[in-house]
Design a protein around this motif. Structure first.
Motif: not given
Length: 366
Positions: A24-28, A170-176, A196-197
């Motif tokens: 879950p979250g954002v993997t770069a 993008l910050d809001r996209l990730k959290s919301d 996050d990863y």
């Protein structure tokens, strides 16, 4: 969410052979141009059929030796570098196009509000700025109800001010939204703010992967990130704003006083501290203009081919990174397990290196 990727593909003069997993979250996916980032996301999206692949998302097989699920059956949203909006359609009509792929009609007002595109609905793409186009492209991808969102260098075509404008979205996209994201970039600042990863790519292979906070502070990652870009990312809580423009933030090893913090008191933020901006002292410094001093312990020392050395530090449980000369390592007698002090100037952490989260506790990391 669980994404598992193992693939190999050969082009003329280049071979890609990678394996990694994302949660879950954002993997770069981070790497220099030509390292294979876009090939990987195209394979996940179904736009490329690799020579060999085993790709699954939440147990659904996209690719294996017997299976190739077509792109339209993968529930994967894709945001390209150049937005790729339909020029003959309005913004509203571009968003409506997502309905062909199982749009979340009930979520349309929320997505429009989240991305701040309500005033753009009747305009055509040719009248939009680069940042506005990317926000509309994000909205269209989200409204297709994706199980995974792929973002391939979405800010690369934007100049500095436009990039700064869209990062908060993008910050809001990730959290919301809760939609897991695979984010492709070769910009360290974007990755440090959002991910996050992290999966580091070099020459078509995975050179390093793990939680962002660990990978960014790993001395072995310095050559891959670049000596001027390498540095740690810290979680901090804003505890006070002073009348002199300095704000106080709580980190694991103590407190930091920094300039340019706009987040309200109680907010958890990320701080990107460049390795080249961390000074080391064997004793508690006295009479310095820099007053951000944290007790640290050396966990690793890595020397390279040049005159510099990367020093991994434990700062109360946080990973910190310093870059000093090899001569300093010798003259100070630095060694693993040694206790000393890290000094960080208030002006060395730029405002754009401070990203805000929420007033609640930080989300758990992978």
């Amino acid at each position: 969410m669980s994404l598992s990727v193992a693939l190999s593909h050969r082009f003329e003069g280049f071979s890609l052979d990678v394996a990694f997993e994302a949660g879950p979250g954002v993997t770069a996916l981070f790497g220099r141009s030509g390292s294979g980032k876009t090939t990987i996301v195209n394979a996940i999206a179904g736009l490329l059929r690799p020579d060999r692949a085993q790709i699954t998302l939440n147990g659904t097989v996209f690719n294996d030796p017997e299976t190739f699920r077509p792109a339209h059956n993968r529930r994967v949203g894709y945001v390209f570098q150049d937005a790729r909006l339909f020029p003959h359609l309005t913004v509203a009509e571009n968003l409506d196009y997502a309905g062909r792929f199982g749009a979340r009609a009930s979520g349309r007002p929320h997505i429009i509000d989240l991305l701040g595109i309500g005033d753009l609905l009747q305009r055509r793409p040719s009248t939009l700025s680069g940042g506005e186009k990317q926000r509309v492209a994000l909205g269209r991808a989200l409204l297709s109800d994706p199980a995974l969102l792929l973002m391939d260098e979405p800010l690369a075509a934007l100049d500095g001010p436009r990039k700064s404008d869209i990062l908060p979205y993008l910050d809001r996209l990730k959290s919301d939204t809760g939609v897991p994201i695979l984010y492709v970039s070769h910009a360290v600042d974007e990755v440090a703010r959002l991910a996050d990863y992290m999966v580091l790519l070099a020459d078509g292979k995975v050179a390093r992967s793990g939680p962002l906070f660990e990978v960014m502070a790993d001395p072995a990652a310095v050559p891959l990130l670049g000596v001027r870009e390498a540095g740690a990312v810290l979680q901090a809580k804003v505890t006070a704003h002073g009348p002199d423009g300095l704000s106080t933030l709580k980190v694991a090893a103590g407190t930091l006083n920094l300039l340019g913090v706009q987040a309200p008191i109680g907010t958890h933020v990320r701080l990107r501290v460049l390795a080249q901006d961390v000074l080391l002292s064997l004793e508690m410094p006295q009479g310095l203009s820099a007053q951000n001093i944290l007790p640290v312990t050396i966990t690793a020392i890595r020397t390279g081919d040049g005159p510099g050395a990367a020093i991994a530090l434990d700062a109360g449980g946080d990973a910190l990174l310093a870059r000093v000369t090899g001569r300093a390592v010798t003259s100070m007698g630095l060694q693993q397990g040694q206790k000393l002090f890290a000094i960080i100037k208030a002006t060395s952490v730029a405002q754009e290196a401070i990203s805000g989260g929420s007033t609640s506790a930080p989300a758990p990391q992978l």
